[in-house]
Design a protein around this motif. Structure first.
Motif, short mmCIF file in Angstrom:
data_model
loop_
_atom_site.label_atom_id
_atom_site.label_comp_id
_atom_site.label_asym_id
_atom_site.label_seq_id
_atom_site.Cartn_x
_atom_site.Cartn_y
_atom_site.Cartn_z
N THR A 43 48.35 14.87 52.51
CA THR A 43 47.81 13.47 52.08
C THR A 43 48.78 11.83 53.33
O THR A 43 48.19 11.62 53.55
N LEU A 46 46.79 11.59 55.89
CA LEU A 46 45.81 11.02 55.77
C LEU A 46 46.16 9.93 55.78
O LEU A 46 45.26 8.68 56.23
N ARG A 47 47.16 9.96 55.53
CA ARG A 47 48.30 7.97 55.26
C ARG A 47 47.96 7.49 56.45
O ARG A 47 47.93 6.68 56.65
N GLN A 82 41.27 9.29 44.67
CA GLN A 82 41.52 9.98 43.93
C GLN A 82 41.06 9.79 43.25
O GLN A 82 40.36 9.70 42.52
N ASP A 158 41.18 11.12 49.99
CA ASP A 158 41.37 11.71 49.36
C ASP A 158 41.55 12.61 47.82
O ASP A 158 41.43 11.93 46.85
N GLU A 159 41.07 13.38 48.03
CA GLU A 159 40.88 14.66 46.42
C GLU A 159 40.06 13.65 46.30
O GLU A 159 40.16 13.30 44.48
N VAL A 190 40.36 15.42 52.32
CA VAL A 190 41.92 16.47 51.79
C VAL A 190 41.42 16.52 50.41
O VAL A 190 41.43 16.14 49.74
#
Lengths: 361, 359
Positions: A43, A46-47, A82, A158-159, A190
């Protein structure tokens, strides 16, 4: 030119190095899944690509342009979280059109874009509803719609499915993949769920402890894992491992406290300047068979309706999971046969897979 | 020795009916799974057995004895929760010993040591005894929590989704552990989950609960292959069962959305059955077969390669079917394929009553 390039990226939080030496090269239209256990740095990576986190070192490029220090909003990247953060007081239409309002597009243009997206996602009937009137699957579609309507260069997710229940997750997984086939947008996704990664990705990036373990197609990471970590993490259950010690005689190897076997497929190991190896074999390539090489005892059966998964204990307490498509059930002492063509071998000291080139040479 | 019998349990929370005339028997020594979606009444059932909750009506028997008026601590059952509450300042040893040192037990320290030795070797946590909970992984913490439940040597374990806080890898391993612990202890396990895979793989038997009533009780294979209702058929199995609307016309079964029909005689399970005009055909993903000689034509809509096998989705006129195929088979999106049905395994339901037509 790559759509997204990540060059030697590092991120530390105080003393903790969360992400180390990450290099990624993502082509236009690829669906890349970054997969790993919680805390592996996926994560954070990704961020940093999104611009929500500043790297400690390294650079990020989008379409060849360096964006490392560019503000998140200037990167033309859409982030789907998410928890699908929708505005509770706005209707579905308003939620989806919101990013375009901010861009000050004309009203008819906004409407056209929104309608395109909602038609595509099949959520036209929901346009006038508020988020709390929606099912969680529909909320996720609205969140996707809000990302899609901007027509960003890259989608980061993200998920996005982890808040959904199992059944819905399966359906959304298929829909997301189908969506990708149709619009072919570059996506970085992710997850900690290896099934999601296997089923959706063109390319899987497996991470652990802040470091990339392997980059490859789902088939590659499944059948040719670079190391023990990947072999165990991918697959449900993961790969079986059997530590082997070369006896120095022909192709005779020892395992467990006092068991031995020999097989022509093991001969290449005798060429390597090491004595200890780990054999890796997926549960579906081990068979319960009277002509098997290894003795074991079945300690449990997991019936799944269309197949049975056995836990078999080998001498020395080594546990093998065995998948069996036959309807009859086995119990007690059994013999196990390995499909040697599907076996992987790892060196004991560094847990890396021995490659074919090494096998042949 | 511990069996449990629940008879016509009714439980209301305010105006909400959590359990409606719920009856269930848990046999001595078995691993029984209570499976159902969120809000089905699973946790309420466990709490009623343990005595943490009192039913509005109905009877509970443990070992044939009515539990009316019996306090939770006198029921000789241990509760294992989803969140494992360990004392953070105590070592693993002290955490497990805690129940035996309480006022009720006041057990001799030598006896405690003996018990803990036995239990921790079953749980494979002997090497962790001196550690504090914060230094343990989730799986290890859950095993310590189990140890604390086991140390009193109860005959009945009530487990409320104990694996659901563990990550996927750990959960797989703990499933095997839990089954072998059950075998070694010989105690009765009454285990609640919403996860059908967990239910299939752990249970000797599964009881499916929905909206406060038991829908079906049976061995995992029975629940999977002979679901008694649409609810069970859809809830168990992954990917979900394919359901195809059919119309019965003379002696043929017309699959309207697909545009094919089969003679009813192909399906032995429908022999001598009085069929309604509309029925639902249920086919598990592995009960549709891809074969060039198949009678149905479709187009590949999606391929999901899971490594161990593949799930493909095939579009046929108005519907998409989910099909499980071997990992060595290769198809690409857009390709035309021919399909057939494994007729002996087909399931049939009445769309009005939602019950299986085979019973």
């Amino acid at each position: 030119m790559e759509k997204v390039k990540v060059d030697n990226l590092y991120k530390s939080f105080g003393e903790v190095e969360a992400v180390k030496h990450i290099n990624l090269s993502i082509e236009e239209g690829q669906f890349v899944v970054i997969l790993g256990p919680s805390g592996c740095g996926k994560t954070t990576t990704l961020r940093m690509i999104a611009g929500l986190e500043q790297p400690t070192a390294g650079d990020i490029f989008v379409e060849g342009k360096k964006v490392t220090h560019l503000h998140a909003s200037k990167r033309d990247i859409a982030f789907v979280f998410q928890s699908f953060a929708l505005y509770p007081h706005m209707t579905v239409y308003q939620n989806i059109s919101f990013p375009l309002e901010a861009q000050r597009l004309s009203r008819p243009e906004i409407k056209e874009r929104v309608m395109n997206v909602v038609e595509f996602l099949g959520i036209e009937p929901l346009l006038s509803l508020k988020p709390k009137q929606l099912s969680s699957g529909d909320m996720q579609k609205v969140a996707l719609g809000r990302a899609m309507v901007r027509r960003p260069k890259v989608f980061l997710m993200d998920e996005p499915l982890s808040g959904l229940d199992a059944k819905l997750r399966e359906e959304m997984r298929a829909e997301l993949k189908r969506l990708h086939i149709e619009i072919n947008a570059t996506t970085i996704y992710v997850t900690h769920d290896q099934i999601e990664a296997m089923s959706m990705a063109d390319t899987i990036v497996v991470m652990n402890d802040g470091v990339i373990q392997q980059i490859g197609s789902p088939q590659q990471v499944y059948m040719e894992p670079e190391n023990i970590f990947v072999a165990n993490f991918i697959g449900s259950p993961g790969m079986n491992f059997l530590p082997l010690v070369y006896t120095g005689k022909n192709t005779l190897f020892r395992y467990g406290p006092d068991q031995e076997f020999s097989h022509p497929q093991l001969s290449f190991l005798t060429q390597i300047d090491q004595k200890e190896f780990i054999l890796g074999i997926r549960p579906e390539y081990v068979q319960i068979s009277p002509s098997g090489l290894m003795n074991g005892e079945i300690i449990s059966v997991e019936p799944l309706g269309y197949k049975n998964v056995y836990a078999v204990e080998l001498p020395g307490g080594i546990r093998f999971m065995v998948e069996d498509m036959r309807t009859e059930k086995y119990s007690g002492q059994v013999k196990l046969q390995i499909n040697w063509k599907k076996a992987c071998f790892f060196t004991k000291n560094d847990e890396l897979r021995i490659k074919w080139s090494q096998k042949n040479g | 020795m511990a069996d449990v019998r629940l008879e016509n349990i009714v439980k209301y929370f305010g105006r909400l009916c959590a359990l409606r005339e719920m009856s269930l028997q848990v046999r001595d020594g078995e691993f029984l799974i209570l499976l159902g979606p969120t809000g089905a009444g699973k946790t309420t059932t466990l709490r009623i057995v343990s005595g943490l909750e009192i039913p509005d009506r109905g009877e509970i028997y443990i070992n044939k004895q009515s539990m009316k008026g019996v306090q939770p601590r006198d029921r000789n059952c241990a509760f294992v929760f989803q969140t494992y509450v360990l004392y953070p300042h105590m070592s693993v040893y002290d955490n497990i010993a805690f129940p035996l040192r309480s006022k009720v037990w006041k057990m001799d320290e030598n006896d405690i040591a003996q018990r803990i030795d036995r239990i921790t070797s079953i749980l494979k946590i002997t090497h962790l005894l001196k550690r504090k909970p914060a230094t343990l992984s989730g799986g290890e913490q859950q095993r310590v929590a189990l140890g604390r439940a086991m140390v009193r040597e109860p005959q009945l374990f009530l487990m409320d989704e104990p694996l659901s806080n563990l990550d996927a890898k750990l959960r797989e391993g703990m499933r095997v552990e839990l089954k072998s612990i059950h075998k070694k202890l010989g105690a009765t396990f009454f285990f609640v989950t919403h996860d059908h895979v967990e239910a299939m793989t752990l249970g000797d038997r599964i009881a499916v609960l929905n909206q406060g009533s038991i829908i079906q009780v049976g061995a995992p294979e029975e629940i999977y292959s002979y679901p008694s209702s649409l609810f069970v058929a859809k809830f168990v199995g992954n990917p979900e069962i394919n359901l195809i609307k059919c119309e019965v016309d003379n002696n043929s079964l017309q699959l309207k959305n697909i545009g094919v029909s089969f003679p009813i005689t192909l399906f032995p399970q429908l022999k001598n059955k009085n069929l309604p005009q509309q029925i639902l055909l249920g086919l598990r993903p592995e009960e549709i077969i891809l074969t060039p000689r198949g009678s149905m034509k479709g187009e590949i809509y999606l391929v999901e390669d899971l490594g161990v096998d593949k799930i493909i989705r095939v579009k046929m006129n108005g519907m998409v079917l989910r099909i499980r195929i071997a990992c060595e088979e290769y198809f690409h999106v857009g390709e035309t394929v021919m399909l057939d049905v494994d007729t002996t395994k087909a399931k049939f339901f009445d769309p009005i009553t939602e019950k299986s037509l085979e019973r």
